[in-house]
Design an enzyme around this catalytic site. Sequence first.
Site, PDB file in Angstrom:
ATOM      1  N   HIS A 113      10.576 -33.436 -23.007  1.00 21.94           N
ATOM      2  CA  HIS A 113       9.524 -32.181 -23.363  1.00 21.94           C
ATOM      3  C   HIS A 113       9.518 -31.811 -24.808  1.00 21.94           C
ATOM      4  O   HIS A 113       8.670 -31.884 -25.542  1.00 21.94           O
ATOM      5  CB  HIS A 113       9.919 -31.051 -22.355  1.00 21.94           C
ATOM      6  CG  HIS A 113       9.250 -29.734 -22.737  1.00 21.94           C
ATOM      7  ND1 HIS A 113       8.298 -29.336 -21.858  1.00 21.94           N
ATOM      8  CD2 HIS A 113       9.191 -28.994 -23.745  1.00 21.94           C
ATOM      9  CE1 HIS A 113       7.711 -28.238 -22.259  1.00 21.94           C
ATOM     10  NE2 HIS A 113       8.155 -28.033 -23.452  1.00 21.94           N
ATOM     11  N   GLU A 114      10.771 -31.642 -25.290  1.00 21.21           N
ATOM     12  CA  GLU A 114      10.868 -31.404 -26.477  1.00 21.21           C
ATOM     13  C   GLU A 114      10.756 -32.486 -27.490  1.00 21.21           C
ATOM     14  O   GLU A 114      10.165 -32.095 -28.615  1.00 21.21           O
ATOM     15  CB  GLU A 114      12.497 -30.908 -26.837  1.00 21.21           C
ATOM     16  CG  GLU A 114      13.174 -29.787 -26.036  1.00 21.21           C
ATOM     17  CD  GLU A 114      12.064 -28.358 -26.248  1.00 21.21           C
ATOM     18  OE1 GLU A 114      11.512 -28.206 -27.143  1.00 21.21           O
ATOM     19  OE2 GLU A 114      11.947 -27.738 -25.092  1.00 21.21           O
ATOM     20  N   HIS A 117       6.979 -31.973 -28.188  1.00 17.95           N
ATOM     21  CA  HIS A 117       6.701 -31.263 -29.517  1.00 17.95           C
ATOM     22  C   HIS A 117       7.004 -31.789 -30.739  1.00 17.95           C
ATOM     23  O   HIS A 117       6.025 -31.934 -31.706  1.00 17.95           O
ATOM     24  CB  HIS A 117       7.704 -29.918 -29.278  1.00 17.95           C
ATOM     25  CG  HIS A 117       7.216 -28.726 -28.202  1.00 17.95           C
ATOM     26  ND1 HIS A 117       5.644 -28.440 -28.175  1.00 17.95           N
ATOM     27  CD2 HIS A 117       7.864 -28.390 -27.140  1.00 17.95           C
ATOM     28  CE1 HIS A 117       5.964 -27.584 -27.015  1.00 17.95           C
ATOM     29  NE2 HIS A 117       7.092 -27.778 -26.282  1.00 17.95           N
ATOM     30  N   ILE A 246       3.715 -10.067 -19.842  1.00 19.12           N
ATOM     31  CA  ILE A 246       2.358  -9.792 -20.060  1.00 19.12           C
ATOM     32  C   ILE A 246       2.463  -8.503 -21.061  1.00 19.12           C
ATOM     33  O   ILE A 246       1.309  -7.826 -21.396  1.00 19.12           O
ATOM     34  CB  ILE A 246       1.427  -9.832 -19.125  1.00 19.12           C
ATOM     35  CG1 ILE A 246       1.568  -8.594 -18.007  1.00 19.12           C
ATOM     36  CG2 ILE A 246       1.501 -11.357 -18.547  1.00 19.12           C
ATOM     37  CD1 ILE A 246       0.417  -8.619 -17.100  1.00 19.12           C
ATOM     38  N   PHE A 247       3.391  -7.701 -21.094  1.00 20.64           N
ATOM     39  CA  PHE A 247       3.552  -6.305 -21.639  1.00 20.64           C
ATOM     40  C   PHE A 247       4.257  -6.429 -22.710  1.00 20.64           C
ATOM     41  O   PHE A 247       3.930  -5.920 -23.862  1.00 20.64           O
ATOM     42  CB  PHE A 247       4.062  -5.309 -20.640  1.00 20.64           C
ATOM     43  CG  PHE A 247       3.068  -5.129 -19.238  1.00 20.64           C
ATOM     44  CD1 PHE A 247       1.791  -4.641 -19.591  1.00 20.64           C
ATOM     45  CD2 PHE A 247       3.707  -5.377 -18.128  1.00 20.64           C
ATOM     46  CE1 PHE A 247       1.026  -4.577 -18.406  1.00 20.64           C
ATOM     47  CE2 PHE A 247       2.944  -5.571 -16.975  1.00 20.64           C
ATOM     48  CZ  PHE A 247       1.613  -4.923 -17.391  1.00 20.64           C
ATOM     49  N   ALA A 248       5.420  -6.981 -22.864  1.00 19.51           N
ATOM     50  CA  ALA A 248       6.267  -6.923 -23.916  1.00 19.51           C
ATOM     51  C   ALA A 248       6.469  -8.390 -24.595  1.00 19.51           C
ATOM     52  O   ALA A 248       7.097  -8.541 -25.496  1.00 19.51           O
ATOM     53  CB  ALA A 248       7.640  -6.331 -23.755  1.00 19.51           C
ATOM     54  N   GLY A 249       6.053  -9.379 -23.618  1.00 14.07           N
ATOM     55  CA  GLY A 249       6.471 -10.804 -24.238  1.00 14.07           C
ATOM     56  C   GLY A 249       5.508 -11.706 -24.864  1.00 14.07           C
ATOM     57  O   GLY A 249       5.862 -12.871 -25.079  1.00 14.07           O
ATOM     58  N   GLY A 250       4.557 -11.068 -25.153  1.00 19.73           N
ATOM     59  CA  GLY A 250       3.536 -11.838 -26.124  1.00 19.73           C
ATOM     60  C   GLY A 250       2.591 -12.549 -25.018  1.00 19.73           C
ATOM     61  O   GLY A 250       1.843 -13.354 -25.860  1.00 19.73           O
ATOM     62  N   TYR A 251       2.593 -12.608 -24.027  1.00 15.90           N
ATOM     63  CA  TYR A 251       1.621 -13.294 -23.208  1.00 15.90           C
ATOM     64  C   TYR A 251       0.488 -12.302 -22.633  1.00 15.90           C
ATOM     65  O   TYR A 251      -0.306 -13.134 -21.776  1.00 15.90           O
ATOM     66  CB  TYR A 251       2.346 -14.057 -22.004  1.00 15.90           C
ATOM     67  CG  TYR A 251       3.119 -15.176 -22.469  1.00 15.90           C
ATOM     68  CD1 TYR A 251       2.352 -16.475 -21.982  1.00 15.90           C
ATOM     69  CD2 TYR A 251       4.321 -15.218 -23.147  1.00 15.90           C
ATOM     70  CE1 TYR A 251       3.344 -17.667 -22.207  1.00 15.90           C
ATOM     71  CE2 TYR A 251       5.105 -16.559 -23.254  1.00 15.90           C
ATOM     72  CZ  TYR A 251       4.319 -17.567 -22.833  1.00 15.90           C
ATOM     73  OH  TYR A 251       4.654 -18.975 -23.063  1.00 15.90           O
TER      74      TYR A 251
HETATM   75 ZN   LIG Z   1       7.649 -26.446 -24.773  1.00 12.64          ZN
END
Ligand SMILES: [Zn+2]
Length: 329
Positions: A113-114, A117, A246-251
């Site tokens: 996975h990494e 990226h 979705i409130f504090a996590g940036g999503y």
């Molecule tokens: Zn990733």
Amino acid sequence: MPQVLDGLFGLCNRLFNVVIEAADGEAPIWHQDVRYFRVQRQDGTPLASFYLDPYSRPASKRGGAWMDECLGRRTNPDGTHVLPVAYLICNQTPPVEDTPSLMSFEEVETLFHEFGHGLQHMLTTVDEPEAAGISNVEWDAVELPSQFMENWCLDRATLMGMARHWQTNEPLPEDEFQKLRKSRTFNAGLATLRQVHFALSDLRLHSRWTPELGITPDALRRDVATTTTVMEPIPEDQFLCAFGHIFAGGYSAGYYSYKWAEVLSADAFAAFEDAGLDNEQKVQSTGALFRDTVLSLGGSRSPSEVFEAFRGRPASTEALIRHSGLVNA
Ligand SMILES: [Zn+2]
């Protein structure tokens, strides 16, 4: 781990026509376990390099795995290039005395996975730093190269090439391979619904909910639940209070990107399945096309354009649904 790295680098050679070689000692490191590697074209032209800091060190390193850039690709005033340098950090099982790092399947997936990226950073052909590699790639496509690489962990040739007993060199038994395959579809329907429920709740809350609507956010979420959960949430269920993403996590209004990236990566892998995973010539030409589009173009074009340049059509959900075992293959 040495076998897994050989397998990973061999796969990159097969798919993307790049040669990856250890270059320990050629760059300063921050810990004795950190490795340094060079990425070159087949003819030896240098392309990039990367650090790999593989092992868990609970006292000095946070958990999880991540990739980021040390140097981005840029053009010097004299026309030469600064080549990309990436770092990949994992938290896998360390070696103990004479025993090498014996990686779990999940640790192998994390490394792949990494590395996905990392490949997008290292194989970029874009010279403007703001749009090169992983920069400026829209949120819902950043996990495409990483999850694409994960798919290869269950490809028979790739897995069997690296999954060997470290002392006897015995290959992974067939029934263990089949168990791993089956684990991918275990409870896949529930897992899919769960993500759809979260994503729809997020989108509807951010796009439709206002105080004037006259219902609570919780009531709106319960309405979404009528079509996205098998059993309706119990009255005490206050999931939204814990949905930090979705409130504090940036999503906010972006939670869907988890599932969407799976659609993209499954459909990208399906290009190889369509061509035939045992047709070496097709695997190589499809790999080259993936390199020249998804891995090369970074954020220089919109992700849907980049995807279409690779696939020849817009993304389809068919492959993900098939891989999840939700329809018969
Ligand atoms: Zn990733």
